[in-house]
Scaffold this motif. Structure first.
Motif, PDB file in Angstrom:
ATOM      1  N   ASP B 228       0.605 -13.141  87.328  1.00  0.00           N
ATOM      2  CA  ASP B 228       1.299 -14.213  86.606  1.00  0.00           C
ATOM      3  C   ASP B 228       0.706 -15.547  87.043  1.00  0.00           C
ATOM      4  OD1 ASP B 228       2.998 -16.058  85.469  1.00  0.00           O
ATOM      5  OD2 ASP B 228       4.718 -15.562  86.750  1.00  0.00           O
ATOM      6  N   PRO B 229      -0.082 -16.185  86.174  1.00  0.00           N
ATOM      7  CA  PRO B 229      -0.733 -17.446  86.557  1.00  0.00           C
ATOM      8  C   PRO B 229       0.219 -18.637  86.596  1.00  0.00           C
ATOM      9  CG  PRO B 229      -1.684 -16.513  84.517  1.00  0.00           C
ATOM     10  CD  PRO B 229      -0.436 -15.759  84.811  1.00  0.00           C
ATOM     11  N   THR B 230       1.466 -18.451  86.162  1.00  0.00           N
ATOM     12  CA  THR B 230       2.408 -19.572  86.110  1.00  0.00           C
ATOM     13  C   THR B 230       2.538 -20.224  87.482  1.00  0.00           C
ATOM     14  OG1 THR B 230       3.663 -18.288  84.496  1.00  0.00           O
ATOM     15  CG2 THR B 230       4.728 -20.267  85.385  1.00  0.00           C
ATOM     16  N   GLY B 231       2.453 -21.544  87.521  1.00  0.00           N
ATOM     17  CA  GLY B 231       2.701 -22.278  88.758  1.00  0.00           C
ATOM     18  C   GLY B 231       1.503 -22.394  89.677  1.00  0.00           C
ATOM     19  N   ALA B 232       0.357 -21.826  89.282  1.00  0.00           N
ATOM     20  CA  ALA B 232      -0.821 -21.893  90.168  1.00  0.00           C
ATOM     21  C   ALA B 232      -1.225 -23.354  90.411  1.00  0.00           C
ATOM     22  CB  ALA B 232      -1.986 -21.113  89.559  1.00  0.00           C
ATOM     23  N   GLY B 233      -1.251 -24.141  89.349  1.00  0.00           N
ATOM     24  CA  GLY B 233      -1.635 -25.548  89.488  1.00  0.00           C
ATOM     25  C   GLY B 233      -0.618 -26.338  90.305  1.00  0.00           C
ATOM     26  N   ASP B 234       0.655 -26.041  90.138  1.00  0.00           N
ATOM     27  CA  ASP B 234       1.702 -26.737  90.906  1.00  0.00           C
ATOM     28  C   ASP B 234       1.625 -26.343  92.379  1.00  0.00           C
ATOM     29  OD1 ASP B 234       2.793 -27.705  88.403  1.00  0.00           O
ATOM     30  OD2 ASP B 234       3.647 -25.708  88.136  1.00  0.00           O
ATOM     31  N   THR B 235       1.352 -25.075  92.632  1.00  0.00           N
ATOM     32  CA  THR B 235       1.214 -24.608  94.011  1.00  0.00           C
ATOM     33  C   THR B 235       0.003 -25.260  94.666  1.00  0.00           C
ATOM     34  OG1 THR B 235       2.186 -22.491  93.387  1.00  0.00           O
ATOM     35  CG2 THR B 235       0.960 -22.545  95.458  1.00  0.00           C
ATOM     36  N   PHE B 236      -1.088 -25.357  93.908  1.00  0.00           N
ATOM     37  CA  PHE B 236      -2.283 -26.055  94.389  1.00  0.00           C
ATOM     38  C   PHE B 236      -1.920 -27.476  94.821  1.00  0.00           C
ATOM     39  CE2 PHE B 236      -5.597 -29.157  93.482  1.00  0.00           C
ATOM     40  CZ  PHE B 236      -6.703 -28.638  94.115  1.00  0.00           C
ATOM     41  N   ALA B 237      -1.259 -28.207  93.944  1.00  0.00           N
ATOM     42  CA  ALA B 237      -0.920 -29.612  94.236  1.00  0.00           C
ATOM     43  C   ALA B 237       0.042 -29.708  95.420  1.00  0.00           C
ATOM     44  CB  ALA B 237      -0.323 -30.273  92.997  1.00  0.00           C
ATOM     45  N   GLY B 238       0.962 -28.755  95.518  1.00  0.00           N
ATOM     46  CA  GLY B 238       1.908 -28.753  96.625  1.00  0.00           C
ATOM     47  C   GLY B 238       1.228 -28.496  97.958  1.00  0.00           C
ATOM     48  N   ALA B 239       0.405 -27.460  98.008  1.00  0.00           N
ATOM     49  CA  ALA B 239      -0.288 -27.137  99.257  1.00  0.00           C
ATOM     50  C   ALA B 239      -1.259 -28.254  99.627  1.00  0.00           C
ATOM     51  CB  ALA B 239      -1.030 -25.802  99.119  1.00  0.00           C
ATOM     52  N   PHE B 240      -1.936 -28.821  98.635  1.00  0.00           N
ATOM     53  CA  PHE B 240      -2.838 -29.953  98.855  1.00  0.00           C
ATOM     54  C   PHE B 240      -2.081 -31.083  99.548  1.00  0.00           C
ATOM     55  CE2 PHE B 240      -4.753 -33.960  97.747  1.00  0.00           C
ATOM     56  CZ  PHE B 240      -6.120 -33.740  97.718  1.00  0.00           C
ATOM     57  N   PHE B 275       4.820 -12.394  90.195  1.00  0.00           N
ATOM     58  CA  PHE B 275       5.595 -13.271  89.326  1.00  0.00           C
ATOM     59  C   PHE B 275       6.364 -14.288  90.177  1.00  0.00           C
ATOM     60  CE2 PHE B 275       4.421 -10.090  86.440  1.00  0.00           C
ATOM     61  CZ  PHE B 275       4.596 -10.598  85.169  1.00  0.00           C
ATOM     62  N   SER B 276       6.577 -15.449  89.566  1.00  0.00           N
ATOM     63  CA  SER B 276       7.371 -16.505  90.202  1.00  0.00           C
ATOM     64  C   SER B 276       6.879 -16.754  91.623  1.00  0.00           C
ATOM     65  CB  SER B 276       8.862 -16.127  90.160  1.00  0.00           C
ATOM     66  OG  SER B 276       9.676 -17.189  90.626  1.00  0.00           O
ATOM     67  N   LEU B 277       7.782 -16.908  92.569  1.00  0.00           N
ATOM     68  CA  LEU B 277       7.398 -17.247  93.941  1.00  0.00           C
ATOM     69  C   LEU B 277       7.460 -16.041  94.870  1.00  0.00           C
ATOM     70  CD1 LEU B 277       9.289 -20.504  93.514  1.00  0.00           C
ATOM     71  CD2 LEU B 277       6.983 -20.503  94.461  1.00  0.00           C
ATOM     72  N   GLU B 278       7.473 -14.851  94.293  1.00  0.00           N
ATOM     73  CA  GLU B 278       7.659 -13.641  95.093  1.00  0.00           C
ATOM     74  C   GLU B 278       6.601 -13.477  96.186  1.00  0.00           C
ATOM     75  OE1 GLU B 278      10.347 -11.604  95.099  1.00  0.00           O
ATOM     76  OE2 GLU B 278      11.024 -13.240  93.814  1.00  0.00           O
ATOM     77  N   ARG B 279       5.325 -13.753  95.832  1.00  0.00           N
ATOM     78  CA  ARG B 279       4.259 -13.564  96.835  1.00  0.00           C
ATOM     79  C   ARG B 279       4.347 -14.645  97.899  1.00  0.00           C
ATOM     80  NH1 ARG B 279       1.435 -12.037 100.259  1.00  0.00           N
ATOM     81  NH2 ARG B 279      -0.797 -11.544 100.228  1.00  0.00           N
ATOM     82  N   LEU B 280       4.562 -15.892  97.473  1.00  0.00           N
ATOM     83  CA  LEU B 280       4.612 -16.996  98.437  1.00  0.00           C
ATOM     84  C   LEU B 280       5.802 -16.850  99.383  1.00  0.00           C
ATOM     85  CD1 LEU B 280       3.669 -20.065  96.183  1.00  0.00           C
ATOM     86  CD2 LEU B 280       2.185 -18.754  97.705  1.00  0.00           C
ATOM     87  N   LYS B 281       6.899 -16.303  98.877  1.00  0.00           N
ATOM     88  CA  LYS B 281       8.092 -16.124  99.718  1.00  0.00           C
ATOM     89  C   LYS B 281       7.801 -15.246 100.922  1.00  0.00           C
ATOM     90  CE  LYS B 281      11.871 -14.587  97.689  1.00  0.00           C
ATOM     91  NZ  LYS B 281      12.645 -13.979  96.561  1.00  0.00           N
ATOM     92  N   ASN B 282       6.902 -14.298 100.736  1.00  0.00           N
ATOM     93  CA  ASN B 282       6.643 -13.321 101.796  1.00  0.00           C
ATOM     94  C   ASN B 282       5.293 -13.507 102.468  1.00  0.00           C
ATOM     95  OD1 ASN B 282       9.107 -11.825 101.284  1.00  0.00           O
ATOM     96  ND2 ASN B 282       8.143 -11.257  99.344  1.00  0.00           N
ATOM     97  N   LEU B 283       4.699 -14.658 102.245  1.00  0.00           N
ATOM     98  CA  LEU B 283       3.351 -14.900 102.754  1.00  0.00           C
ATOM     99  C   LEU B 283       3.402 -15.255 104.249  1.00  0.00           C
ATOM    100  CD1 LEU B 283       0.372 -15.280 101.929  1.00  0.00           C
ATOM    101  CD2 LEU B 283       0.931 -17.651 101.383  1.00  0.00           C
ATOM    102  N   SER B 284       2.490 -14.668 105.015  1.00  0.00           N
ATOM    103  CA  SER B 284       2.477 -14.941 106.453  1.00  0.00           C
ATOM    104  C   SER B 284       1.336 -15.881 106.815  1.00  0.00           C
ATOM    105  CB  SER B 284       2.315 -13.632 107.227  1.00  0.00           C
ATOM    106  OG  SER B 284       0.988 -13.169 107.100  1.00  0.00           O
ATOM    107  N   LYS B 285       1.478 -16.509 107.965  1.00  0.00           N
ATOM    108  CA  LYS B 285       0.420 -17.374 108.487  1.00  0.00           C
ATOM    109  C   LYS B 285      -0.883 -16.590 108.629  1.00  0.00           C
ATOM    110  CE  LYS B 285      -0.601 -20.190 112.567  1.00  0.00           C
ATOM    111  NZ  LYS B 285       0.024 -20.874 113.723  1.00  0.00           N
TER     112      LYS B 285
END
Lengths: 321, 321
Positions: B228-240, B275-285
């Motif tokens: 799900d590509p939704t939010g990729a650009g927003d996530t980019f800008a946020g992490a940036f 989809f949505s933030l599912e992967r980021l929610k569980n992402l580890s350092k």
């Protein structure tokens, strides 16, 4: 160490939205040979007619391109005319006259058969296979191809893939050959067909290099103005192959291939800065070194060391990690 | 150091050719905040209705996202439904219900006004300008935008460009805004309109970062499957933006921005893996560090030192040079 380059030699007429130039030196073997000549001597195999201008013969000779394999036969040289739109990713063929190229059946002079590096420039894969039947103990075989052959000579192309080390083709052709829209998956599908490596040329977006277990993403050198994209892919393949030959190695590792992709990309970036081989003819060693150094700065982004410490980038007082 | 993030908060329904998921957390501020939260605390400004699920509030809270600036008003949260084609670069909007988002007029809580890093997520540029009227001494301002605003709110967008440090937009939008097909020239045209930097997001082809005199080309982390590509650009800008904040600096140099682009790209690559933030929610350092290291190897190609010597790559016995 030399490179054997087999491909087309043509007289091109190129039209862009700004300029038009007739009677240019073109063809996959011409661009490939000059691209490679910056790094190593070239053994050229091609065919031209008796009308082929002496100045182009002289150009090859001045660049360490051996012409024992250049057949000159009665008749006219292959001619091609094309026109680019404003978006230079789009071009149409205005005119094709195969002429003597129709009779091309590459015959390798005895002295060429053991050339260590082979570049099969963009020609009919049947002819590319025919070349490989004549070579002895090659160390690395690069093949270029195009959409036309994927459509009309797929079986020969598939047969070729089992015999080569690297296939170079553009992103549209990768998708066409594999019927897979995801470029990474598509690249892997090509590896399953035989070659150890695939180089996916993406024009302004750079180039990807894939092996079964390694990956390299190379950007494109940024250009404000592109005067004539003709031959960029052939120059890439030529410089790639010439660089490998210059290493004088028995076996090439992935780091060698990465650098070969970079040199291929940089030489292609010079190629498109003028029509035909005009820019490459006048290119200096210093210009290549400068562009390499600039490109490295434009591609590198530093270490992650800050992340491992207790301070700096990563929160220590949060529950995130 | 915190990031102030202003943008949309939505309930999305996303359909791909393989899956369909209703009632997902979406919106530019949601993706931006979670993306930034890996690097720094976030001050979120947005609006939702009374139907906004508590679980999404809890997600923000668990990630150092301050919600003092989150307006909750009577009514329904912004809803968006979209469908992706097989080629995920193409999507169509199936349904848009602005609901309470129609009343959004960002008001910065007093405590937010001096947040050093500002991310103006993808909303109407009139509202983005309105936010900047309320901030005090920001150190770095990032703005995201989209094709819609270039079409219907160009004057407000042009006014905004004079006040920001970096504009992030995709390649199609760069061409649309400048009417220039060459991306490098188009990027420069945007810099002439005001911002010190422009980040040109190219999806599977990576991202370019331009300043008036510097350039960075960042590849895309290669993914076999995009869910799900939704939010990729927003996530980019946020992490940036979050990465910049984490540096705790007064002034950022180009090397800082390059790394910010890399983190933005990597976090976006995780984002699209579910989809949505599912992967980021569980992402580890560890996953981020591993991907950074892998990506560095996949982007670096070594030094040119061999070229300067009398042996090796460059011919010494030829007349080429």
């Amino acid at each position: 160490m030399s490179v054997l380059i087999v491909g087309s030699i043509a007289i091109d007429s190129i039209k862009t939205q700004l300029e038009e130039h007739p009677n240019l030196l073109g063809g996959s073997a011409s661009y490939g040979s000059i691209g490679a000549s910056f790094f190593s001597p070239v053994n050229l195999v091609g065919i031209v007619g008796t009308d082929f201008p002496q100045q182009y013969v002289d150009l090859f000779k001045s660049r360490r391109v051996d012409l024992v394999g250049l057949e000159v036969i009665e008749g006219k040289t292959f001619r091609w005319a094309g026109e680019y739109e404003w978006d230079m990713n789009n071009r149409k063929t205005l005119h094709t006259e195969l002429n003597v190229f129709e009779m091309f059946s590459p015959k390798l002079p005895a002295a060429y058969r053991s050339t260590p590096i082979i570049l099969l420039g963009n020609i009919n894969p049947g002819l590319q296979n025919h070349v490989l039947n004549q070579v002895e103990n090659p160390r690395f075989i690069v093949a270029d191809t195009m959409d036309l052959w994927i459509t009309i000579a797929r079986a020969d192309l598939i047969a070729l893939l089992k015999k080569i080390d690297l296939l170079a083709l553009n992103d549209g052709e990768v998708r066409q050959l594999t019927e897979e829209p995801n470029l990474i998956k598509a690249g892997r599908k090509i590896l399953e067909l035989g070659p150890k490596y695939v180089a996916i040329k993406k024009g302004e977006h750079g180039c990807l290099l894939l092996s079964r277990d390694e990956f390299f993403s190379c950007g494109a050198y940024p250009l404000d103005d592109i005067y004539d994209p003709t031959g960029a892919g052939d120059t890439f393949a030529g410089a790639f192959s010439g660089y490998l030959a210059s290493l004088e190695k028995e076996v090439f590792d992935f780091a060698d291939l990465k650098k070969a992709v970079v040199y291929g990309s940089l030489l292609a970036s010079f190629c498109v800065e003028s029509f035909s081989l005009e820019r490459l003819k006048n290119l200096s060693k210093k210009e290549i070194i400068d562009r390499y150094e600039w490109f490295k700065r434009a591609s590198y982004f530093g270490e992650i060391e800050k992340l491992s410490g207790a301070s700096g980038v990563w929160p220590t007082s949060s529950t995130v990690w």
